[in-house]
Design a protein around this motif. Sequence first.
Motif, PDB file in Angstrom:
ATOM      1  N   SER A   1     -56.926  22.106  -1.891  1.00 19.44           N
ATOM      2  CA  SER A   1     -56.605  22.396  -3.287  1.00 19.44           C
ATOM      3  C   SER A   1     -57.586  23.396  -3.881  1.00 19.44           C
ATOM      4  O   SER A   1     -58.741  23.504  -3.448  1.00 19.44           O
ATOM      5  CB  SER A   1     -56.615  21.111  -4.115  1.00 19.44           C
ATOM      6  OG  SER A   1     -57.943  20.636  -4.269  1.00 19.44           O
ATOM      7  N   THR A   2     -57.136  24.120  -4.907  1.00 20.49           N
ATOM      8  CA  THR A   2     -58.017  25.087  -5.563  1.00 20.49           C
ATOM      9  C   THR A   2     -59.219  24.388  -6.206  1.00 20.49           C
ATOM     10  O   THR A   2     -60.331  24.930  -6.204  1.00 20.49           O
ATOM     11  CB  THR A   2     -57.247  25.885  -6.636  1.00 20.49           C
ATOM     12  OG1 THR A   2     -56.655  24.969  -7.573  1.00 20.49           O
ATOM     13  CG2 THR A   2     -56.155  26.733  -6.007  1.00 20.49           C
TER      14      THR A   2
ATOM     15  N   LEU B   1     -57.505  33.170  -4.675  1.00 24.17           N
ATOM     16  CA  LEU B   1     -57.810  31.739  -4.513  1.00 24.17           C
ATOM     17  C   LEU B   1     -56.553  30.927  -4.199  1.00 24.17           C
ATOM     18  O   LEU B   1     -56.577  30.035  -3.341  1.00 24.17           O
ATOM     19  CB  LEU B   1     -58.487  31.209  -5.772  1.00 24.17           C
ATOM     20  CG  LEU B   1     -58.935  29.744  -5.720  1.00 24.17           C
ATOM     21  CD1 LEU B   1     -59.991  29.526  -4.659  1.00 24.17           C
ATOM     22  CD2 LEU B   1     -59.462  29.308  -7.092  1.00 24.17           C
ATOM     23  N   ALA B   2     -55.456  31.242  -4.868  1.00 23.57           N
ATOM     24  CA  ALA B   2     -54.223  30.484  -4.645  1.00 23.57           C
ATOM     25  C   ALA B   2     -53.736  30.629  -3.211  1.00 23.57           C
ATOM     26  O   ALA B   2     -53.279  29.654  -2.591  1.00 23.57           O
ATOM     27  CB  ALA B   2     -53.140  30.959  -5.618  1.00 23.57           C
TER      28      ALA B   2
ATOM     29  N   ILE C   1     -61.713  23.757  -3.461  1.00 28.53           N
ATOM     30  CA  ILE C   1     -62.348  25.016  -3.056  1.00 28.53           C
ATOM     31  C   ILE C   1     -63.408  25.425  -4.080  1.00 28.53           C
ATOM     32  O   ILE C   1     -64.520  25.832  -3.714  1.00 28.53           O
ATOM     33  CB  ILE C   1     -61.298  26.132  -2.894  1.00 28.53           C
ATOM     34  CG1 ILE C   1     -60.367  25.805  -1.727  1.00 28.53           C
ATOM     35  CG2 ILE C   1     -61.987  27.483  -2.662  1.00 28.53           C
ATOM     36  CD1 ILE C   1     -59.198  26.767  -1.581  1.00 28.53           C
ATOM     37  N   LYS C   2     -63.082  25.303  -5.359  1.00 31.50           N
ATOM     38  CA  LYS C   2     -64.059  25.634  -6.403  1.00 31.50           C
ATOM     39  C   LYS C   2     -65.288  24.733  -6.303  1.00 31.50           C
ATOM     40  O   LYS C   2     -66.431  25.184  -6.516  1.00 31.50           O
ATOM     41  CB  LYS C   2     -63.410  25.502  -7.774  1.00 31.50           C
ATOM     42  CG  LYS C   2     -62.398  26.588  -8.079  1.00 31.50           C
ATOM     43  CD  LYS C   2     -61.731  26.364  -9.436  1.00 31.50           C
ATOM     44  CE  LYS C   2     -60.710  27.443  -9.747  1.00 31.50           C
ATOM     45  NZ  LYS C   2     -60.026  27.199 -11.041  1.00 31.50           N
TER      46      LYS C   2
ATOM     47  N   SER D   1     -55.969  28.674  -0.870  1.00 38.23           N
ATOM     48  CA  SER D   1     -55.599  27.265  -0.969  1.00 38.23           C
ATOM     49  C   SER D   1     -54.349  26.971  -0.158  1.00 38.23           C
ATOM     50  O   SER D   1     -54.287  25.991   0.604  1.00 38.23           O
ATOM     51  CB  SER D   1     -55.376  26.885  -2.440  1.00 38.23           C
ATOM     52  OG  SER D   1     -54.868  25.572  -2.553  1.00 38.23           O
TER      53      SER D   1
END
Length: 214
Positions: free
Chosen positions: A13-14, A3-4, A17-18, A7
């Motif tokens: 930003s994470t 995920l990082a 995305i979430k 991003s």
Amino acid sequence: MRLAELSERSGVSTATIKYYLREGLLAPGRQINATTAEYDEEHLRRLRLVRAMIQVGRVPVATVREVLRHVDDDSLGRTIRLGAALWALPQVPEPDAEDEYVRAAHGETEQLLGALGWSNAQALVTISPAHRSLVVAVAALRRLGYDWSPELLMSYARLMHQAAVLDLDFMETHPSEAEKVEIAVLGAVLVEPMLQALHRLAQEEESARRYGFE
């Protein structure tokens, strides 16, 4: 990628995305363990599309979800898939069918499509948002008393057909059906404003050439 990294590569930003994952705008990543998922280039491409639609195109999240549902529907043929995705974008409201200018505009646009030989467009006049937008614009011009002749409108339509050929030629350079539809959506969200800007710049240039800066 984790995920990082997704991003970092996307510039999103994470937390955002979430949120997109929760809203179904991105497919879940491949689960590695209970707390970690892995993402690929498809996620990155889709994330960029989602971000462009929301941030640049100002398309509501619910509408983005509807558009992407059609983008991913491989049960549809390409033309219907493209149409369904584009028609899910925000459109002008239905005009008043009893308005005399709207009735006249309907007749005028049908004649235009016939003269152009656009039989497929004629077949879609009852459902196409693009046709509805054209009718609304033509009716407004007539209501305001502007003599926008059918011949002038046809000249513009032929120019737009040349643009459409360029659009689809570019779309066909992308390998998958989903990518092709994504490119069409990006065209509506990003390329149409770009073409509008080029049109206005061309008007400014031609005005300066004809009349100078006085």
